[in-house]
Motif scaffolding. Structure first.
Motif, PDB file in Angstrom:
ATOM      1  N   TRP A 108      77.657  68.502   3.265  1.00  0.00           N
ATOM      2  CA  TRP A 108      76.351  68.315   2.626  1.00  0.00           C
ATOM      3  C   TRP A 108      75.923  69.585   1.880  1.00  0.00           C
ATOM      4  O   TRP A 108      75.142  69.516   0.934  1.00  0.00           O
ATOM      5  N   GLN A 109      76.465  70.726   2.282  1.00  0.00           N
ATOM      6  CA  GLN A 109      76.151  71.974   1.573  1.00  0.00           C
ATOM      7  C   GLN A 109      76.960  72.044   0.275  1.00  0.00           C
ATOM      8  O   GLN A 109      76.443  72.376  -0.788  1.00  0.00           O
ATOM      9  N   GLN A 110      78.248  71.730   0.389  1.00  0.00           N
ATOM     10  CA  GLN A 110      79.145  71.776  -0.769  1.00  0.00           C
ATOM     11  C   GLN A 110      78.640  70.847  -1.880  1.00  0.00           C
ATOM     12  O   GLN A 110      78.656  71.201  -3.058  1.00  0.00           O
ATOM     13  N   GLN A 111      78.146  69.677  -1.454  1.00  0.00           N
ATOM     14  CA  GLN A 111      77.648  68.686  -2.406  1.00  0.00           C
ATOM     15  C   GLN A 111      76.486  69.259  -3.230  1.00  0.00           C
ATOM     16  O   GLN A 111      76.426  69.095  -4.445  1.00  0.00           O
ATOM     17  N   ARG A 114      75.197  60.283  10.047  1.00  0.00           N
ATOM     18  CA  ARG A 114      75.756  60.578  11.359  1.00  0.00           C
ATOM     19  C   ARG A 114      77.265  60.850  11.312  1.00  0.00           C
ATOM     20  O   ARG A 114      77.748  61.785  11.935  1.00  0.00           O
ATOM     21  N   GLU A 115      77.994  60.031  10.554  1.00  0.00           N
ATOM     22  CA  GLU A 115      79.456  60.201  10.491  1.00  0.00           C
ATOM     23  C   GLU A 115      79.819  61.569   9.918  1.00  0.00           C
ATOM     24  O   GLU A 115      80.735  62.235  10.391  1.00  0.00           O
ATOM     25  N   VAL A 116      79.089  61.970   8.890  1.00  0.00           N
ATOM     26  CA  VAL A 116      79.322  63.276   8.254  1.00  0.00           C
ATOM     27  C   VAL A 116      79.020  64.401   9.245  1.00  0.00           C
ATOM     28  O   VAL A 116      79.787  65.350   9.397  1.00  0.00           O
ATOM     29  N   ALA A 117      77.886  64.251   9.949  1.00  0.00           N
ATOM     30  CA  ALA A 117      77.478  65.265  10.920  1.00  0.00           C
ATOM     31  C   ALA A 117      78.512  65.375  12.044  1.00  0.00           C
ATOM     32  O   ALA A 117      78.892  66.480  12.448  1.00  0.00           O
ATOM     33  N   LEU A 118      78.992  64.219  12.533  1.00  0.00           N
ATOM     34  CA  LEU A 118      79.973  64.227  13.625  1.00  0.00           C
ATOM     35  C   LEU A 118      81.290  64.857  13.163  1.00  0.00           C
ATOM     36  O   LEU A 118      81.911  65.623  13.904  1.00  0.00           O
ATOM     37  N   GLY A 119      81.698  64.528  11.937  1.00  0.00           N
ATOM     38  CA  GLY A 119      82.927  65.100  11.386  1.00  0.00           C
ATOM     39  C   GLY A 119      82.825  66.615  11.290  1.00  0.00           C
ATOM     40  O   GLY A 119      83.761  67.338  11.643  1.00  0.00           O
ATOM     41  N   TRP A 120      81.674  67.089  10.857  1.00  0.00           N
ATOM     42  CA  TRP A 120      81.489  68.535  10.733  1.00  0.00           C
ATOM     43  C   TRP A 120      81.460  69.209  12.113  1.00  0.00           C
ATOM     44  O   TRP A 120      82.076  70.253  12.317  1.00  0.00           O
ATOM     45  N   SER A 175      78.403  64.143  20.121  1.00  0.00           N
ATOM     46  CA  SER A 175      77.576  62.963  19.938  1.00  0.00           C
ATOM     47  C   SER A 175      76.279  63.093  20.744  1.00  0.00           C
ATOM     48  O   SER A 175      75.188  62.785  20.248  1.00  0.00           O
ATOM     49  N   GLU A 176      76.398  63.574  21.966  1.00  0.00           N
ATOM     50  CA  GLU A 176      75.223  63.760  22.825  1.00  0.00           C
ATOM     51  C   GLU A 176      74.264  64.784  22.201  1.00  0.00           C
ATOM     52  O   GLU A 176      73.044  64.578  22.146  1.00  0.00           O
ATOM     53  N   ALA A 177      74.850  65.894  21.715  1.00  0.00           N
ATOM     54  CA  ALA A 177      74.021  66.946  21.112  1.00  0.00           C
ATOM     55  C   ALA A 177      73.334  66.436  19.849  1.00  0.00           C
ATOM     56  O   ALA A 177      72.167  66.742  19.597  1.00  0.00           O
ATOM     57  N   LEU A 178      74.056  65.627  19.083  1.00  0.00           N
ATOM     58  CA  LEU A 178      73.491  65.101  17.841  1.00  0.00           C
ATOM     59  C   LEU A 178      72.329  64.153  18.152  1.00  0.00           C
ATOM     60  O   LEU A 178      71.311  64.156  17.455  1.00  0.00           O
ATOM     61  N   ASP A 179      72.463  63.358  19.215  1.00  0.00           N
ATOM     62  CA  ASP A 179      71.350  62.495  19.636  1.00  0.00           C
ATOM     63  C   ASP A 179      70.147  63.349  20.020  1.00  0.00           C
ATOM     64  O   ASP A 179      69.020  63.080  19.614  1.00  0.00           O
ATOM     65  N   ALA A 180      70.420  64.389  20.831  1.00  0.00           N
ATOM     66  CA  ALA A 180      69.333  65.254  21.305  1.00  0.00           C
ATOM     67  C   ALA A 180      68.637  65.927  20.127  1.00  0.00           C
ATOM     68  O   ALA A 180      67.426  66.105  20.131  1.00  0.00           O
ATOM     69  N   ALA A 181      69.417  66.290  19.118  1.00  0.00           N
ATOM     70  CA  ALA A 181      68.860  66.986  17.947  1.00  0.00           C
ATOM     71  C   ALA A 181      68.393  66.012  16.873  1.00  0.00           C
ATOM     72  O   ALA A 181      68.110  66.426  15.757  1.00  0.00           O
ATOM     73  N   GLN A 182      68.315  64.730  17.215  1.00  0.00           N
ATOM     74  CA  GLN A 182      67.861  63.694  16.294  1.00  0.00           C
ATOM     75  C   GLN A 182      68.623  63.717  14.973  1.00  0.00           C
ATOM     76  O   GLN A 182      68.031  63.656  13.884  1.00  0.00           O
ATOM     77  N   GLY A 183      69.944  63.878  15.108  1.00  0.00           N
ATOM     78  CA  GLY A 183      70.819  63.770  13.940  1.00  0.00           C
ATOM     79  C   GLY A 183      71.032  65.060  13.166  1.00  0.00           C
ATOM     80  O   GLY A 183      71.793  65.079  12.205  1.00  0.00           O
ATOM     81  N   HIS A 184      70.374  66.142  13.580  1.00  0.00           N
ATOM     82  CA  HIS A 184      70.460  67.412  12.848  1.00  0.00           C
ATOM     83  C   HIS A 184      71.707  68.193  13.298  1.00  0.00           C
ATOM     84  O   HIS A 184      71.745  68.728  14.399  1.00  0.00           O
TER      85      HIS A 184
END
Ligand code: ZN
Length: 327
Positions: free
Chosen positions: A6-9, A175-181, A193-202
């Motif tokens: 998302w930064q490169q984009q 979400r897929e992009v975040a998980l891949g990163w 995945s757990e951390a991403l849920d806790a961080a509300q996708g961030h």
């Protein structure tokens, strides 16, 4: 350092505009903290100051790159928090002298004959007189001169400044992009995945929490919070425990606040809800959440937080008591 997708984009979009001669002289890189706004600003500056042909990435070998990396490029300025010479402490705002020094050097032509770049981070920390001084520079665009303003709170910038900037907006990626990163950062899938849920996708927050071991802190905090609701833990005891580590107090309250929202929404099976049933009076829970957030914002000020928090936790217990006995 490689950029996240998302930064490169965002960088690619800005560079395409630059190559087409459409990059505005003032860019406002804005969006939530920890999504890499500064990394993109640094990469953009690196390309603008490199001597290699425009369609190539920054070479890392030319004089422009060498000077920038050494922090001695005559046409590159970074305005950020500086030490106050009188107190020896880091200032909490950007002051007029910093901007004045800038407008002086910006009126001259680029010493190396290429681009002039100024990076201001965080731009929302400009105080009123500094912002007014910057406005003058913004009102007089010059060829090949670029101002990169980085801000997680662009609404705090005067509208006169905002209106003169092109925006590079950052938002939480899919979400897929975040998980891949997160996987590319070495985090195993279930934890990521757990951390991403806790961080509300961030993803930036999830990564920071994973690195610092904050998921365990979250779990403990939510157990303690549920313990208060069930009458197992005392409001004052928990308040003292949470406030005992000032560096983590804000984070604990954030976890609880997020869990309160999840509980109010009644998200079934969410680990954030800590095994609790939503209270009978969701409006009261919303009001409780507001008070908790107000307390969070005051954490930096010297108040009697323990007692305030203990009072809130006692209220929380009262709020949940009706629900728990109903069951
Ligand atoms: Zn170069």
């Amino acid at each position: 350092m490689s950029l996240a997708p998302w930064q490169q984009q965002r960088l690619d979009t800005a560079l395409a505009a630059w190559r087409a001669g459409r990059l505005g002289h003032a860019q406002l890189l804005c969006g939530p903290e920890q999504l890499g706004k500064r990394a993109v600003a640094d990469s953009l500056a690196a390309r603008l100051l490199c001597d290699a042909p425009k369609d190539e990435p920054p070479c890392g070998r030319c004089r422009g790159c060498a000077l920038r990396e050494a922090g001695t490029h005559p046409d590159f300025r970074i305005i950020t928090f500086e030490e106050n010479a009188n107190t020896g402490k880091l200032r909490t705002e950007l002051v007029i002298d910093q901007v004045r020094a800038l407008s002086g050097s910006m009126q001259m032509t680029a010493q190396r004959g290429g681009a002039q770049v100024v990076l201001i981070d965080p731009a929302d920390a400009l105080n009123t007189s500094a912002a007014n001084a910057l406005l003058k520079t913004l009102e007089e665009p010059a060829d090949n001169r670029f101002l990169l303003l980085v801000s997680a709170a662009p609404q705090r910038l005067p509208a006169t400044i905002r209106s003169r900037c092109q925006r590079i907006e950052f938002s939480v990626p899919e979400r897929e992009v975040a998980l891949g990163w997160l996987a590319s950062q070495g985090h195993p899938a279930p934890r990521a995945s757990e951390a991403l849920d806790a961080a509300q996708g961030h993803p930036g927050l999830a990564d920071a929490w994973l690195r610092a071991g904050h998921l365990a802190l979250r779990e403990t905090t939510l157990k303690e919070w549920a313990g208060v609701a069930r009458g197992i833990a005392s409001p004052l005891g928990i308040a003292q425990l949470w406030m005992a580590e000032p560096a983590l107090a804000g984070l604990r309250l954030r976890f609880v606040a997020d869990a309160a929202v999840a509980l109010a929404r009644g998200i079934a099976g969410a680990p954030a809800v800590a095994g609790l049933t939503p209270p009978a009076d969701v409006d009261k829970l919303a009001a409780w959440f507001d008070q908790l957030n107000r307390l969070r914002l005051q954490l930096s000020a010297p108040l009697k937080h323990e007692l305030a928090l203990a009072g809130l936790l006692a209220e929380w217990r009262g709020l949940m008591a009706t629900t728990e006995t109903r069951r």
